[in-house]
Scaffold this active site. Structure first.
Site, PDB file in Angstrom:
ATOM      1  N   ARG A 218       0.610  -1.059  -0.020  1.00  0.00           N
ATOM      2  CA  ARG A 218       0.056   0.118  -0.173  1.00  0.00           C
ATOM      3  C   ARG A 218       0.991   1.239   0.016  1.00  0.00           C
ATOM      4  O   ARG A 218       2.215   1.128   0.206  1.00  0.00           O
ATOM      5  CB  ARG A 218      -0.917  -0.116   1.152  1.00  0.00           C
ATOM      6  CG  ARG A 218      -0.242   0.101   2.534  1.00  0.00           C
ATOM      7  CD  ARG A 218      -1.471   0.242   3.693  1.00  0.00           C
ATOM      8  NE  ARG A 218      -0.764   0.356   4.969  1.00  0.00           N
ATOM      9  CZ  ARG A 218      -0.752  -0.843   5.800  1.00  0.00           C
ATOM     10  NH1 ARG A 218      -1.091  -2.013   5.338  1.00  0.00           N
ATOM     11  NH2 ARG A 218      -0.636  -0.630   7.008  1.00  0.00           N
ATOM     12  N   THR A 220       2.555   4.705   1.131  1.00  0.00           N
ATOM     13  CA  THR A 220       2.780   5.497   2.350  1.00  0.00           C
ATOM     14  C   THR A 220       1.662   6.490   2.616  1.00  0.00           C
ATOM     15  O   THR A 220       1.085   6.363   3.624  1.00  0.00           O
ATOM     16  CB  THR A 220       4.204   6.324   2.145  1.00  0.00           C
ATOM     17  OG1 THR A 220       5.248   5.158   1.770  1.00  0.00           O
ATOM     18  CG2 THR A 220       4.671   6.827   3.414  1.00  0.00           C
ATOM     19  N   ALA A 239       5.813  -2.300  -4.992  1.00  0.00           N
ATOM     20  CA  ALA A 239       6.002  -1.571  -3.793  1.00  0.00           C
ATOM     21  C   ALA A 239       5.306  -0.317  -3.707  1.00  0.00           C
ATOM     22  O   ALA A 239       4.397  -0.228  -4.706  1.00  0.00           O
ATOM     23  CB  ALA A 239       7.742  -0.985  -4.012  1.00  0.00           C
ATOM     24  N   HIS A 240       5.564   0.481  -2.671  1.00  0.00           N
ATOM     25  CA  HIS A 240       4.593   1.532  -2.164  1.00  0.00           C
ATOM     26  C   HIS A 240       4.298   2.677  -3.224  1.00  0.00           C
ATOM     27  O   HIS A 240       5.473   2.938  -4.005  1.00  0.00           O
ATOM     28  CB  HIS A 240       4.622   1.963  -0.788  1.00  0.00           C
ATOM     29  CG  HIS A 240       6.110   2.589  -0.483  1.00  0.00           C
ATOM     30  ND1 HIS A 240       6.463   3.174   0.564  1.00  0.00           N
ATOM     31  CD2 HIS A 240       7.293   2.412  -1.321  1.00  0.00           C
ATOM     32  CE1 HIS A 240       7.705   3.660   0.374  1.00  0.00           C
ATOM     33  NE2 HIS A 240       8.031   3.137  -0.662  1.00  0.00           N
ATOM     34  N   ASN A 241       3.352   2.925  -3.548  1.00  0.00           N
ATOM     35  CA  ASN A 241       3.038   4.243  -4.435  1.00  0.00           C
ATOM     36  C   ASN A 241       3.512   3.904  -6.010  1.00  0.00           C
ATOM     37  O   ASN A 241       3.449   4.912  -6.762  1.00  0.00           O
ATOM     38  CB  ASN A 241       3.675   5.583  -3.990  1.00  0.00           C
ATOM     39  CG  ASN A 241       3.017   5.853  -2.281  1.00  0.00           C
ATOM     40  OD1 ASN A 241       3.565   5.781  -1.461  1.00  0.00           O
ATOM     41  ND2 ASN A 241       1.702   6.637  -2.855  1.00  0.00           N
TER      42      ASN A 241
END
Length: 343
Positions: A218, A220, A239-241
């Protein structure tokens, strides 16, 4: 399930040559055809099997047929490969669909479950989660708080979908994939690494398929986004974003680092690594085992680590293979030049 040749022809608008009542109860590769089975012939190199196969019914590209009498019933179509795909999709939709809630599942009283939904044993659905009509949630799935799952989705056993994640319509998530786990965010300090809270979510748009054992972190802050129609293979880390656009295909064991943006209609090969905070354009092809560490323009083909234009890589690789001989030649030229200058 059994089907007649005429039923199959009706699904794909095909023309029957032979017995329209011929029954099929399974499918076979054309090379290993079996009586009572269906197969297809879409290419010239498989045309000899028209006369030797044991299959009872064949879907065949019409231009490959002659005036011969064939033993199997033939269903002639414009493109046998595409027609067979249509049949497989219909069969998949008919096979194994269930509805109802099995014993042993645990559904929070505030969760909203649509019509004709199947929820398998030992699945846990948290508060305020929403499941769209016709979706199939298999045994041993975890669905977190406020998760939204659209219509006609299939969530296979062992999938974990964390709080506030959103899954669109007609999505498939295969076994043991994790959606919405913490992004890899840590701040170095004098005492070690301090965890940065991961407060965002994951948004998976319509018609996405995600393979088994994938991890999608998810955001940050904000969302990690998987665009409509994108297909993700097994064992992939996102990975995130990360923001992935529409209709991408990503092969197994690829890894995409945080905050990278990927456009539409890209093809990313197996074991590709993509660093964070870069932009990949549209219709980019990244060949297997490449490492991408800079932006890629629309239509580029990348190869190598660090990845460069694939044509440049191949031309330079020819020289690399001959590098020892090239060095010897250069040394010989330098030595000859010194000897001539000393004369």
């Amino acid at each position: 399930m059994e089907f007649t040749a005429s039923q199959i022809a009706g699904f794909i608008d095909g023309k029957i040559i032979g017995d329209e009542n011929a029954l099929i109860s399974g499918v076979s590769p054309i090379e290993r055809g079996e009586k009572g089975h269906l197969s297809f012939v879409a290419q010239e190199r498989f045309a000899p099997y028209l006369e030797t196969t044991a299959c009872s019914v064949l879907v065949v590209t019409e231009r490959l047929l002659s005036d011969k009498n064939y033993a199997p019933t033939i269903i002639a179509v414009e493109d046998a490969y595409l027609s067979f795909q249509v049949l497989m999709n219909i069969y998949e939709q008919m096979r194994g669909r269930k509805s109802g809630i099995e014993q042993g599942s645990n559904i929070h009283e505030t969760a909203v479950i649509g019509e004709d939904v199947y929820i398998g044993s030992f699945t846990y659905i948290s508060e305020k989660a929403r499941i769209g009509k016709g979706s199939q949630i298999h045994p041993q799935v975890y669905i977190g708080k406020n998760v939204k799952i659209g219509e006609n989705c299939r969530i296979d056993s062992g999938v974990r979908i964390y709080d506030y994640s959103v899954v669109g319509d007609n999505c498939t998530i295969h076994a043991n994939t994790v959606v919405g786990s913490d992004g890899f965010g840590f701040q170095p300090s004098a005492d070690g690494y301090s965890k940065i809270p991961q407060l965002g979510n994951v948004v998976i748009e319509d018609d996405v398929e995600i393979g088994s054992n994938c991890s999608i972190d998810r955001g940050t802050i904000g969302s990690t986004i998987i665009g409509r129609g994108t297909k993700i293979d097994n064992l992939i880390q996102i990975a995130h974003n990360v923001n992935i656009g529409k209709n991408n295909v990503i092969a197994a064991q690829a890894g995409i680092a945080g905050s990278t943006t990927i456009g539409d209609w890209n093809m990313i090969g197996g074991q590709v690594g993509i660093v964070g905070h870069i932009n990949i354009g549209n219709k980019v092809r990244v060949q297997a085992q490449s490492g991408v560490n800079s932006n890629a323009k629309d239509g580029e083909v990348l190869y190598g680590s660090p990845a460069i234009n694939a044509g440049d890589y191949r031309r330079n690789y020819v020289h690399f293979r001959n590098f020892t001989d090239i060095i010897k030649r250069i040394n010989n030229l330098e030595n000859n030049s010194k000897e001539q200058s000393n004369e």
